[in-house]
Design a protein around this motif. Structure first.
Motif, short mmCIF file in Angstrom:
data_model
loop_
_atom_site.label_atom_id
_atom_site.label_comp_id
_atom_site.label_asym_id
_atom_site.label_seq_id
_atom_site.Cartn_x
_atom_site.Cartn_y
_atom_site.Cartn_z
N GLU A 74 0.80 -1.23 0.00
CA GLU A 74 0.00 0.00 0.00
C GLU A 74 0.83 1.28 0.00
OE1 GLU A 74 -2.68 -0.40 3.27
OE2 GLU A 74 -4.04 -1.68 2.13
N SER A 75 1.96 1.26 0.66
CA SER A 75 2.78 2.47 0.72
C SER A 75 4.27 2.19 0.56
CB SER A 75 2.54 3.20 2.04
OG SER A 75 1.22 3.68 2.09
N SER A 76 4.62 1.02 0.03
CA SER A 76 6.03 0.70 -0.14
C SER A 76 6.21 -0.25 -1.32
CB SER A 76 6.59 0.08 1.14
OG SER A 76 5.94 -1.14 1.41
N PHE A 77 7.45 -0.41 -1.73
CA PHE A 77 7.77 -1.27 -2.87
C PHE A 77 9.16 -1.85 -2.69
CE2 PHE A 77 9.21 2.97 -3.70
CZ PHE A 77 10.47 2.81 -4.25
N SER A 78 9.42 -2.93 -3.41
CA SER A 78 10.74 -3.55 -3.44
C SER A 78 11.02 -4.02 -4.85
CB SER A 78 10.82 -4.76 -2.50
OG SER A 78 10.59 -4.38 -1.18
N VAL A 79 12.26 -3.88 -5.28
CA VAL A 79 12.71 -4.38 -6.57
C VAL A 79 13.97 -5.17 -6.31
CG1 VAL A 79 13.58 -3.75 -8.84
CG2 VAL A 79 11.71 -2.44 -7.83
N ILE A 80 13.97 -6.44 -6.68
CA ILE A 80 15.11 -7.32 -6.47
C ILE A 80 15.71 -7.65 -7.82
CG2 ILE A 80 15.89 -9.52 -5.55
CD1 ILE A 80 13.40 -9.40 -3.69
N ALA A 81 16.97 -7.29 -8.03
CA ALA A 81 17.65 -7.51 -9.29
C ALA A 81 18.62 -8.68 -9.16
CB ALA A 81 18.40 -6.26 -9.72
N ASN A 82 18.44 -9.69 -9.98
CA ASN A 82 19.38 -10.80 -10.08
C ASN A 82 20.37 -10.43 -11.17
OD1 ASN A 82 18.05 -12.59 -8.19
ND2 ASN A 82 16.44 -12.67 -9.71
N LEU A 83 21.63 -10.35 -10.81
CA LEU A 83 22.66 -9.81 -11.68
C LEU A 83 23.38 -10.91 -12.46
CD1 LEU A 83 24.08 -7.43 -8.96
CD2 LEU A 83 22.46 -6.83 -10.76
N GLU A 84 23.95 -10.52 -13.58
CA GLU A 84 24.76 -11.43 -14.38
C GLU A 84 26.03 -11.78 -13.60
OE1 GLU A 84 24.25 -12.80 -17.37
OE2 GLU A 84 22.35 -11.80 -17.75
N THR A 85 26.58 -12.94 -13.89
CA THR A 85 27.82 -13.35 -13.26
C THR A 85 28.91 -12.33 -13.59
OG1 THR A 85 27.18 -15.65 -13.52
CG2 THR A 85 29.50 -15.23 -13.10
N GLY A 86 29.66 -11.95 -12.59
CA GLY A 86 30.71 -10.96 -12.76
C GLY A 86 30.31 -9.58 -12.29
N THR A 87 29.03 -9.34 -12.06
CA THR A 87 28.57 -8.06 -11.53
C THR A 87 28.36 -8.23 -10.04
OG1 THR A 87 27.43 -7.59 -13.62
CG2 THR A 87 26.83 -6.25 -11.72
N THR A 88 29.01 -7.38 -9.24
CA THR A 88 28.89 -7.51 -7.80
C THR A 88 27.58 -6.89 -7.31
OG1 THR A 88 29.96 -5.40 -7.32
CG2 THR A 88 31.40 -7.34 -7.56
N SER A 89 27.21 -7.24 -6.12
CA SER A 89 26.00 -6.71 -5.52
C SER A 89 26.10 -5.20 -5.32
CB SER A 89 25.73 -7.41 -4.19
OG SER A 89 24.51 -6.99 -3.66
N ALA A 90 27.27 -4.71 -4.94
CA ALA A 90 27.46 -3.26 -4.76
C ALA A 90 27.32 -2.53 -6.09
CB ALA A 90 28.82 -2.99 -4.13
N GLU A 91 27.86 -3.11 -7.16
CA GLU A 91 27.70 -2.51 -8.49
C GLU A 91 26.23 -2.49 -8.89
OE1 GLU A 91 32.00 -3.92 -10.37
OE2 GLU A 91 30.20 -5.10 -10.75
N GLY A 92 25.51 -3.56 -8.59
CA GLY A 92 24.09 -3.63 -8.90
C GLY A 92 23.29 -2.58 -8.14
N ALA A 93 23.63 -2.36 -6.88
CA ALA A 93 22.93 -1.34 -6.10
C ALA A 93 23.18 0.05 -6.69
CB ALA A 93 23.40 -1.39 -4.64
N ALA A 94 24.40 0.30 -7.12
CA ALA A 94 24.71 1.59 -7.75
C ALA A 94 23.95 1.75 -9.07
CB ALA A 94 26.21 1.71 -7.98
N LEU A 95 23.82 0.66 -9.83
CA LEU A 95 23.07 0.71 -11.08
C LEU A 95 21.60 1.04 -10.84
CD1 LEU A 95 24.62 -2.34 -12.95
CD2 LEU A 95 24.86 0.07 -13.57
N ILE A 96 21.01 0.44 -9.80
CA ILE A 96 19.60 0.72 -9.48
C ILE A 96 19.43 2.20 -9.15
CG2 ILE A 96 17.74 0.28 -7.83
CD1 ILE A 96 18.76 -2.62 -7.65
N GLU A 97 20.36 2.76 -8.38
CA GLU A 97 20.28 4.18 -8.04
C GLU A 97 20.41 5.06 -9.29
OE1 GLU A 97 23.19 5.10 -5.06
OE2 GLU A 97 22.17 3.92 -3.54
#
Length: 156
Positions: free
Chosen positions: A68-91
């Motif tokens: 109702e007042s929130s959302f979540s988006v979970i990105a499964n990344l390609e091999t070789g892309t780190t989780s920190a890089e993925g978070a920066a990409l989402i931003e």
């Protein structure tokens, strides 16, 4: 000759890694959009963000959830892309697309070796079923003291 080659391979030819890092190729974007309507949150924030993130070449798949007042988006990344890089990409993607000004987004990289991206040591305290919460908390506080001040020896 086989023995010599085996020793040579073991000592010089094989790469040494010790404890390799564990990189989980998943990043999370979540936030609030206080409109009290899950369909509107999905339509105006979650779906546009999920589609834009999915269009990135580093992203394999995306799941989005709206409440109702929130959302979540979970990105499964390609091999070789780190989780920190993925978070920066989402931003970066969120800054480029047209989201409502009231929508707030934060990202979270996942480090499997740490808790809340900060703590790399977790200790649990448990007891028998009749142990009270106060007793467990007292033991936990003793352990915290030992961890915070490891150079102080405690009398047994």
């Amino acid at each position: 000759m086989i023995l010599a080659f085996g020793v040579l391979s073991y000592l010089f030819l094989l790469p040494r890694e010790g404890f390799p890092s564990v990189d989980v190729p998943v990043s999370i974007g979540a936030g609030g959009y206080f409109v009290d309507d899950a369909e509107r949150v999905d339509e105006e924030v979650a779906q546009p963000l999920a589609e834009a993130v999915l269009a990135l070449p580093e992203v394999e798949s995306v799941q989005s959830f709206s409440r109702e007042s929130s959302f979540s988006v979970i990105a499964n990344l390609e091999t070789g892309t780190t989780s920190a890089e993925g978070a920066a990409l989402i931003e970066q993607v969120a800054a480029r697309i047209d989201l409502p000004e009231e929508a707030e987004l934060f990202t979270q990289a996942i480090d499997a070796a740490k808790f809340l991206e900060e703590y790399d040591l977790l200790i649990g305290v448990y007891g028998s079923p009749d142990t009270s919460a106060e007793q467990l908390e007292a033991v936990a506080k003793e352990i915290v003291g030992d961890i915070a001040h490891p150079d102080i020896e405690r009398a047994a």
